[in-house]
Design a protein around this motif. Sequence first.
Motif, PDB file in Angstrom:
ATOM      1  N   LYS A   7      -5.334   2.900  10.421  1.00 54.57           N
ATOM      2  CA  LYS A   7      -5.474   2.106   9.199  1.00 54.57           C
ATOM      3  C   LYS A   7      -4.253   1.224   8.962  1.00 54.57           C
ATOM      4  CE  LYS A   7      -8.638   5.302   7.028  1.00 54.57           C
ATOM      5  NZ  LYS A   7      -8.882   6.246   5.941  1.00 54.57           N
ATOM      6  N   ILE A  54       6.171   9.001   3.909  1.00 49.10           N
ATOM      7  CA  ILE A  54       5.289   7.860   3.682  1.00 49.10           C
ATOM      8  C   ILE A  54       4.275   8.280   2.627  1.00 49.10           C
ATOM      9  CG2 ILE A  54       3.651   6.257   4.719  1.00 49.10           C
ATOM     10  CD1 ILE A  54       4.892   7.075   7.486  1.00 49.10           C
ATOM     11  N   LEU A  88       2.018  10.328  11.287  1.00 51.31           N
ATOM     12  CA  LEU A  88       1.073  10.501  10.188  1.00 51.31           C
ATOM     13  C   LEU A  88       0.542  11.927  10.283  1.00 51.31           C
ATOM     14  CD1 LEU A  88      -0.845   7.103  10.247  1.00 51.31           C
ATOM     15  CD2 LEU A  88       1.075   7.787   8.801  1.00 51.31           C
ATOM     16  N   LEU A 100       1.083   7.067   0.128  1.00 51.52           N
ATOM     17  CA  LEU A 100       0.041   6.093  -0.183  1.00 51.52           C
ATOM     18  C   LEU A 100       0.075   5.861  -1.693  1.00 51.52           C
ATOM     19  CD1 LEU A 100      -2.243   4.479   1.141  1.00 51.52           C
ATOM     20  CD2 LEU A 100      -3.743   6.433   0.726  1.00 51.52           C
ATOM     21  N   ARG A 111       0.790  -1.232   0.000  1.00 49.63           N
ATOM     22  CA  ARG A 111       0.000   0.000   0.000  1.00 49.63           C
ATOM     23  C   ARG A 111       0.822   1.281   0.000  1.00 49.63           C
ATOM     24  NH1 ARG A 111      -3.980  -0.091   4.885  1.00 49.63           N
ATOM     25  NH2 ARG A 111      -2.047  -0.438   6.013  1.00 49.63           N
ATOM     26  N   LEU A 112       2.089   1.201   0.382  1.00 50.00           N
ATOM     27  CA  LEU A 112       2.906   2.387   0.600  1.00 50.00           C
ATOM     28  C   LEU A 112       4.231   2.321  -0.126  1.00 50.00           C
ATOM     29  CD1 LEU A 112       2.700   2.481   4.513  1.00 50.00           C
ATOM     30  CD2 LEU A 112       1.195   3.686   2.924  1.00 50.00           C
ATOM     31  N   PHE A 170      -1.168   2.246   8.503  1.00 51.06           N
ATOM     32  CA  PHE A 170      -0.139   2.848   7.648  1.00 51.06           C
ATOM     33  C   PHE A 170       1.168   3.079   8.414  1.00 51.06           C
ATOM     34  CE2 PHE A 170      -3.912   4.860   5.295  1.00 51.06           C
ATOM     35  CZ  PHE A 170      -3.961   3.840   4.360  1.00 51.06           C
ATOM     36  N   GLU A 175       2.876  -0.247   8.966  1.00 55.06           N
ATOM     37  CA  GLU A 175       3.431  -0.741   7.701  1.00 55.06           C
ATOM     38  C   GLU A 175       4.722  -0.002   7.340  1.00 55.06           C
ATOM     39  OE1 GLU A 175       1.703  -1.255   3.166  1.00 55.06           O
ATOM     40  OE2 GLU A 175       0.293  -1.265   4.853  1.00 55.06           O
ATOM     41  N   ASP A 211      -6.061   9.376   8.307  1.00 58.61           N
ATOM     42  CA  ASP A 211      -5.190   8.238   7.979  1.00 58.61           C
ATOM     43  C   ASP A 211      -4.798   7.426   9.213  1.00 58.61           C
ATOM     44  OD1 ASP A 211      -5.094   8.781   5.191  1.00 58.61           O
ATOM     45  OD2 ASP A 211      -3.652  10.388   5.573  1.00 58.61           O
TER      46      ASP A 211
END
Length: 185
Positions: A106, A68, A98, A70, A12-13, A108, A111, A103
């Motif tokens: 989730k 980071i 973040l 997306l 995803r990233l 992120f 990850e 966001d």
Amino acid sequence: MQQLNRALESDRLYLRPLVSEDSDMYYPNMLNEEVRRLTGTQRVFSKQMIENYIEEIQNETDRIHLLIVLKEEDRIIGEVALQDIDYVNRNSNIRVALFNEADFSKGFGTEALKLLLNYGFGVLNLHRIELNVYSYNARAIKAYEKLGFIQEGIQREVLYYNHEYHDSITMSILENEFRKKEGIK
């Protein structure tokens, strides 16, 4: 946005270096009240200070500072960094933030951390990576524990924020713990 220098990538990233052109995007995120609270940021930054900071970190050898992004939207959602890298003792400090509350929760941040932990242990040959988190950030503590970080200690009432004192929790993960958790031999 141009997809430049994809340093590390997951489903995803992707993570990429912070460059001078990012100052227009980066500056407003230093004003977000919730991000400031979660990171314990008290200092007020000017746009010029942010530009100088970005310029400065590009030349540092003991830090890897990445944005980071997306993949699906090619949208910058935060930052992650290995700091104070000690190549002799093979340890470092890691941090993640973040930028937008939409966001949060989730996965992120988790990850992105996993990508950078894999890089730190697998490429940089680090042995130990630590972090500090404020006691009121339960969501982050849970994410760090999920990654395998272990609480080592508490600095009592080290942060004075919003008219209250708060503890800082030190957590770390060792290379063998990360490898075991990730199933890496």
